[in-house]
Enzyme design. Structure first.
Site, PDB file in Angstrom:
ATOM      1  N   ASP A  66      -0.079  -7.307   0.853  1.00  0.00           N
ATOM      2  CA  ASP A  66      -1.577  -7.077   1.217  1.00  0.00           C
ATOM      3  C   ASP A  66      -2.359  -6.989  -0.037  1.00  0.00           C
ATOM      4  OD1 ASP A  66      -0.669  -7.352   3.895  1.00  0.00           O
ATOM      5  OD2 ASP A  66      -1.612  -5.834   4.560  1.00  0.00           O
ATOM      6  N   HIS A 211       1.923  -3.631  -1.105  1.00  0.00           N
ATOM      7  CA  HIS A 211       0.821  -4.223  -2.019  1.00  0.00           C
ATOM      8  C   HIS A 211       1.051  -4.331  -3.472  1.00  0.00           C
ATOM      9  CE1 HIS A 211      -0.111  -1.515   1.766  1.00  0.00           C
ATOM     10  NE2 HIS A 211      -1.548  -2.341   1.837  1.00  0.00           N
TER      11      HIS A 211
END
Length: 255
Positions: A66, A211
């Site tokens: 993400d 992430h």
């Protein structure tokens, strides 16, 4: 004569308390579809893309990232290429897609799935419908300009979604994808800890959330990939995880 109120059974009392809590918080139960359920419901007539593996037979897992691209994404893409692992990238628009357009093109060219993580990471359940549309449309437009097609997947920031978000995602042809494994890599730069958290929680048909914007995450990826491969897992993109089903716009997927 004053009547003594009867006591509720413990289970009934718990149900009442849960209902009151949900009502007071404005929350409702979130209906989700597991990738395995999507596969089963599709039967043999689905239109999903298998890639090189059928997850009805193989022990599949999807690696997702993400909030990129970032300065760490080049190294991450090098690792994934070396280890022959496809991933799904839920990209942010502001300061990310607009800053690293060549990395978006590279992700696509190397077989990764490109998806939408909104323009500026606003919590979609806290903003108005027109603002939600803007948060989804701008990255869709930017991604289409770079790779020639619009995303079919999105991930709501913090996983927060509701019926309004579902309906707008349906308008945009987007399915919502949550996760089953998180390393909470936003809380630590300890790559060994990030790796261990993922390995401890991963099961078949899992969707792993990481992430690539955080310093400790990318160094953890080689160990995660090597160990999960050793355990018999095959890495696929999120659409491949669902095949022969194709992701349905407005549906929320979570293992």
């Amino acid at each position: 004569m004053r009547r003594t109120p009867s006591r509720l059974p413990a289970a009934a009392l718990l149900s009442v308390l849960v209902t009151l809590t949900l009502a007071m918080s404005g929350c409702a139960r979130l209906d989700t579809t597991a990738p395995s359920t999507a596969r089963e419901n599709a039967g043999d007539d689905g239109k999903g893309t298998f890639g090189t593996v059928d997850c009805r037979e193989a022990k599949c897992v999807a690696l997702t990232f993400d909030a990129g691209p970032s300065e760490n994404s080049t190294r991450l893409l090098d690792i994934l290429k070396e280890k022959k692992v496809p991933a799904t990238f839920f990209l942010l628009g502001k300061r990310h897609i607009e800053r690293y357009p060549e990395l978006v093109k590279r992700m696509d060219a190397e077989g990764h799935e490109i998806a939408n993580h909104t323009w500026s990471h606003k919590i979609l359940t806290k903003i108005k419908p027109d603002e939600i549309r803007e948060e989804l449309k701008r990255p869709d437009d930017a991604i289409e300009k770079l790779i020639g097609r619009r995303p079919t997947l999105m991930r709501p920031p913090q996983g927060r979604t509701n019926d309004t978000v579902h309906e707008i995602c349906r308008e945009f042809g987007l399915s919502e994808v949550l996760w089953s494994v998180t390393a909470k890599d936003y809380t630590t730069e300890d790559s060994a800890l990030i790796e261990q958290r993922v390995l401890d929680r991963t099961e078949r048909d899992g969707i792993i959330l990481l992430h690539d914007i955080y310093r400790g995450t990318v160094p953890a990826v080689p160990g995660i990939v090597d160990e999960l491969k050793k355990r018999g897992y095959v890495f696929v993109t999120v659409p491949q995880l669902m095949a022969p089903a194709a992701p349905e716009p407005g549906t929320v997927y979570r293992p």
